[in-house]
Design a protein around this motif. Structure first.
Motif, PDB file in Angstrom:
ATOM      1  N   MET A  45       7.046  29.650 102.621  1.00  0.00           N
ATOM      2  CA  MET A  45       6.288  29.509 101.381  1.00  0.00           C
ATOM      3  C   MET A  45       5.656  28.117 101.287  1.00  0.00           C
ATOM      4  N   TYR A  46       4.719  28.011 100.366  1.00  0.00           N
ATOM      5  CA  TYR A  46       4.049  26.749 100.078  1.00  0.00           C
ATOM      6  C   TYR A  46       3.332  26.178 101.299  1.00  0.00           C
ATOM      7  N   GLN A  47       2.567  27.031 101.965  1.00  0.00           N
ATOM      8  CA  GLN A  47       1.766  26.599 103.106  1.00  0.00           C
ATOM      9  C   GLN A  47       0.278  26.544 102.768  1.00  0.00           C
ATOM     10  N   LEU A  48      -0.073  26.896 101.524  1.00  0.00           N
ATOM     11  CA  LEU A  48      -1.482  27.011 101.172  1.00  0.00           C
ATOM     12  C   LEU A  48      -2.206  25.677 101.287  1.00  0.00           C
ATOM     13  N   ARG A  49      -1.623  24.621 100.764  1.00  0.00           N
ATOM     14  CA  ARG A  49      -2.271  23.311 100.816  1.00  0.00           C
ATOM     15  C   ARG A  49      -2.515  22.889 102.262  1.00  0.00           C
ATOM     16  N   LYS A  50      -1.496  23.018 103.101  1.00  0.00           N
ATOM     17  CA  LYS A  50      -1.622  22.637 104.509  1.00  0.00           C
ATOM     18  C   LYS A  50      -2.720  23.447 105.185  1.00  0.00           C
ATOM     19  N   ARG A  51      -2.743  24.740 104.892  1.00  0.00           N
ATOM     20  CA  ARG A  51      -3.736  25.611 105.509  1.00  0.00           C
ATOM     21  C   ARG A  51      -5.152  25.181 105.132  1.00  0.00           C
ATOM     22  N   LEU A  52      -5.374  24.921 103.850  1.00  0.00           N
ATOM     23  CA  LEU A  52      -6.708  24.536 103.396  1.00  0.00           C
ATOM     24  C   LEU A  52      -7.152  23.210 103.991  1.00  0.00           C
ATOM     25  N   LEU A  53      -6.237  22.244 104.011  1.00  0.00           N
ATOM     26  CA  LEU A  53      -6.611  20.923 104.519  1.00  0.00           C
ATOM     27  C   LEU A  53      -6.754  20.912 106.032  1.00  0.00           C
ATOM     28  N   ASN A  54      -6.225  21.958 106.694  1.00  0.00           N
ATOM     29  CA  ASN A  54      -6.456  22.121 108.133  1.00  0.00           C
ATOM     30  C   ASN A  54      -7.785  22.808 108.417  1.00  0.00           C
ATOM     31  N   GLY A  55      -8.499  23.159 107.348  1.00  0.00           N
ATOM     32  CA  GLY A  55      -9.801  23.783 107.523  1.00  0.00           C
ATOM     33  C   GLY A  55      -9.769  25.285 107.682  1.00  0.00           C
ATOM     34  N   GLU A  56      -8.623  25.897 107.380  1.00  0.00           N
ATOM     35  CA  GLU A  56      -8.493  27.352 107.520  1.00  0.00           C
ATOM     36  C   GLU A  56      -8.819  28.025 106.187  1.00  0.00           C
ATOM     37  N   PRO A  57      -9.624  29.078 106.207  1.00  0.00           N
ATOM     38  CA  PRO A  57      -9.902  29.806 104.964  1.00  0.00           C
ATOM     39  C   PRO A  57      -8.663  30.529 104.459  1.00  0.00           C
ATOM     40  N   ALA A  58      -8.540  30.625 103.142  1.00  0.00           N
ATOM     41  CA  ALA A  58      -7.483  31.402 102.496  1.00  0.00           C
ATOM     42  C   ALA A  58      -8.148  32.261 101.428  1.00  0.00           C
ATOM     43  N   ILE A  59      -7.748  33.527 101.384  1.00  0.00           N
ATOM     44  CA  ILE A  59      -8.410  34.487 100.495  1.00  0.00           C
ATOM     45  C   ILE A  59      -7.431  34.926  99.402  1.00  0.00           C
ATOM     46  N   GLY A  60      -7.857  34.761  98.167  1.00  0.00           N
ATOM     47  CA  GLY A  60      -7.027  35.170  97.036  1.00  0.00           C
ATOM     48  C   GLY A  60      -7.846  35.951  96.035  1.00  0.00           C
ATOM     49  N   THR A  61      -7.267  36.166  94.867  1.00  0.00           N
ATOM     50  CA  THR A  61      -7.964  36.789  93.754  1.00  0.00           C
ATOM     51  C   THR A  61      -7.386  36.237  92.465  1.00  0.00           C
ATOM     52  N   PHE A  62      -8.071  36.485  91.364  1.00  0.00           N
ATOM     53  CA  PHE A  62      -7.565  36.097  90.056  1.00  0.00           C
ATOM     54  C   PHE A  62      -6.784  37.248  89.437  1.00  0.00           C
ATOM     55  N   VAL A  63      -5.632  36.951  88.905  1.00  0.00           N
ATOM     56  CA  VAL A  63      -4.881  37.912  88.097  1.00  0.00           C
ATOM     57  C   VAL A  63      -5.003  37.457  86.656  1.00  0.00           C
ATOM     58  N   CYS A  64      -5.727  38.260  85.867  1.00  0.00           N
ATOM     59  CA  CYS A  64      -6.060  37.878  84.499  1.00  0.00           C
ATOM     60  C   CYS A  64      -5.508  38.848  83.456  1.00  0.00           C
ATOM     61  N   GLU A  65      -5.323  40.118  83.842  1.00  0.00           N
ATOM     62  CA  GLU A  65      -4.984  41.152  82.871  1.00  0.00           C
ATOM     63  C   GLU A  65      -3.645  41.833  83.143  1.00  0.00           C
ATOM     64  N   SER A  66      -3.241  41.920  84.389  1.00  0.00           N
ATOM     65  CA  SER A  66      -2.024  42.649  84.739  1.00  0.00           C
ATOM     66  C   SER A  66      -0.805  42.011  84.086  1.00  0.00           C
ATOM     67  N   ARG A  67       0.091  42.852  83.614  1.00  0.00           N
ATOM     68  CA  ARG A  67       1.321  42.366  82.994  1.00  0.00           C
ATOM     69  C   ARG A  67       2.554  42.631  83.855  1.00  0.00           C
ATOM     70  N   ASN A  68       2.421  43.501  84.831  1.00  0.00           N
ATOM     71  CA  ASN A  68       3.552  43.839  85.692  1.00  0.00           C
ATOM     72  C   ASN A  68       3.564  42.895  86.894  1.00  0.00           C
ATOM     73  N   PRO A  69       4.590  42.071  87.037  1.00  0.00           N
ATOM     74  CA  PRO A  69       4.630  41.121  88.150  1.00  0.00           C
ATOM     75  C   PRO A  69       4.641  41.794  89.524  1.00  0.00           C
ATOM     76  N   ALA A  70       4.929  43.106  89.556  1.00  0.00           N
ATOM     77  CA  ALA A  70       4.932  43.811  90.838  1.00  0.00           C
ATOM     78  C   ALA A  70       3.564  43.802  91.505  1.00  0.00           C
ATOM     79  N   ILE A  71       2.519  43.435  90.781  1.00  0.00           N
ATOM     80  CA  ILE A  71       1.214  43.307  91.415  1.00  0.00           C
ATOM     81  C   ILE A  71       1.258  42.300  92.555  1.00  0.00           C
ATOM     82  N   ALA A  72       2.206  41.380  92.521  1.00  0.00           N
ATOM     83  CA  ALA A  72       2.355  40.421  93.623  1.00  0.00           C
ATOM     84  C   ALA A  72       2.601  41.147  94.942  1.00  0.00           C
ATOM     85  N   TYR A  73       3.418  42.211  94.903  1.00  0.00           N
ATOM     86  CA  TYR A  73       3.674  42.986  96.113  1.00  0.00           C
ATOM     87  C   TYR A  73       2.424  43.735  96.557  1.00  0.00           C
ATOM     88  N   ILE A  74       1.682  44.276  95.602  1.00  0.00           N
ATOM     89  CA  ILE A  74       0.453  45.001  95.938  1.00  0.00           C
ATOM     90  C   ILE A  74      -0.533  44.073  96.639  1.00  0.00           C
TER      91      ILE A  74
END
Length: 253
Positions: free
Chosen positions: A1-30
């Protein structure tokens, strides 16, 4: 865990999305199963309580996906609480100048880099026993601090913002930026593209990651080719709405 900063500063792209409406934390697994590298839990436009935020962060740790929390503003409690609850990092909106960027780092980083208050045996340490001295250094190295450029002022000051030690990424908010420039949601307008170029150049010159919100895979590829590394594709509600609309249209046809 917590490799995102290292990845970005190494010049590697990271792809995410915004979670704005979902209330069920299980969306993390999805999202993890879908292949996202991270998601941004939106505490600016979303309506998440501290308790709900904490639930999302705990479940995401189990799912193996990193979470960046978008705070309401650059404010001590808005920054401290997500980090203590286990966020990989922060996305701070409407950061327009060096002073605001320095404040973000001051609240997010432990001494000597900043003034983050120390508390251990919480979710950010997985409630485990850690060596305090080693942990503070490690946390400073792994905690991502991303600030948003959403105004012409921020773009004009992008070089100063990117030069702040502890700022890892300048993330362009294209909707607010275009609106501030007087060309609401005209993403391909020359004035918009010229302003974004200022931000991307400042990031490149200071070895910081550039970020961008996109609404299509094609746009994501275009911005990655232009140097973006922190890519947030769409939002939870938009992905559901767009996917459902396309499927229903095909079925009914």
């Amino acid at each position: 865990m917590y490799q995102l900063r290292k990845r970005l500063l190494n010049g590697e792209p990271a792809i995410g999305t915004f979670v704005c409406e979902s209330r069920n934390p299980a969306i993390a697994y999805i999202l993890a199963q879908a292949g996202f590298d991270f998601f941004i839990l939106d505490n600016e436009h979303g309506t998440y309580s501290p308790e709900t935020m904490s639930d999302f962060l705990a479940v995401a740790r189990g799912a193996g996906i990193e979470v960046v929390v978008r705070a309401q503003e650059v404010r001590k409690d808005a920054i401290l609480h997500p980090l203590d609850a286990g966020a990989s990092g922060l996305l701070l909106p409407m950061v327009n100048n060096r002073d605001q960027a320095q404040d973000a780092v001051r609240h997010a980083k432990y001494p000597p880099m900043g003034e983050r208050g120390v508390v251990l045996k919480k979710m950010h340490t997985a409630f485990g026993q850690v060596n305090p001295g080693e942990y503070l250094i490690e946390a400073n190295e792994k905690t991502l601090v991303a600030v948003q450029a959403e105004t012409g002022e921020a773009a004009d000051n992008a070089a100063d913002i990117a030069a702040v030690k502890g700022v890892d990424c300048i993330f362009v908010g294209p909707g607010d930026l275009s609106t501030n420039l007087g060309i609401p949601l005209q993403m391909e307008h020359p004035k918009q593209l010229e302003t974004v170029d200022k931000v991307f150049k400042a990031c490149a010159d200071n070895n910081k990651a550039a970020g961008m919100w996109v609404v299509s895979p094609e746009s994501a590829r275009q911005w990655i080719d232009k140097g973006a590394r922190m890519i947030a594709y769409s939002t939870d509600s938009m992905i559901l709405s767009d996917g459902a609309s396309k499927a229903i249209a095909k079925i009914k046809k």
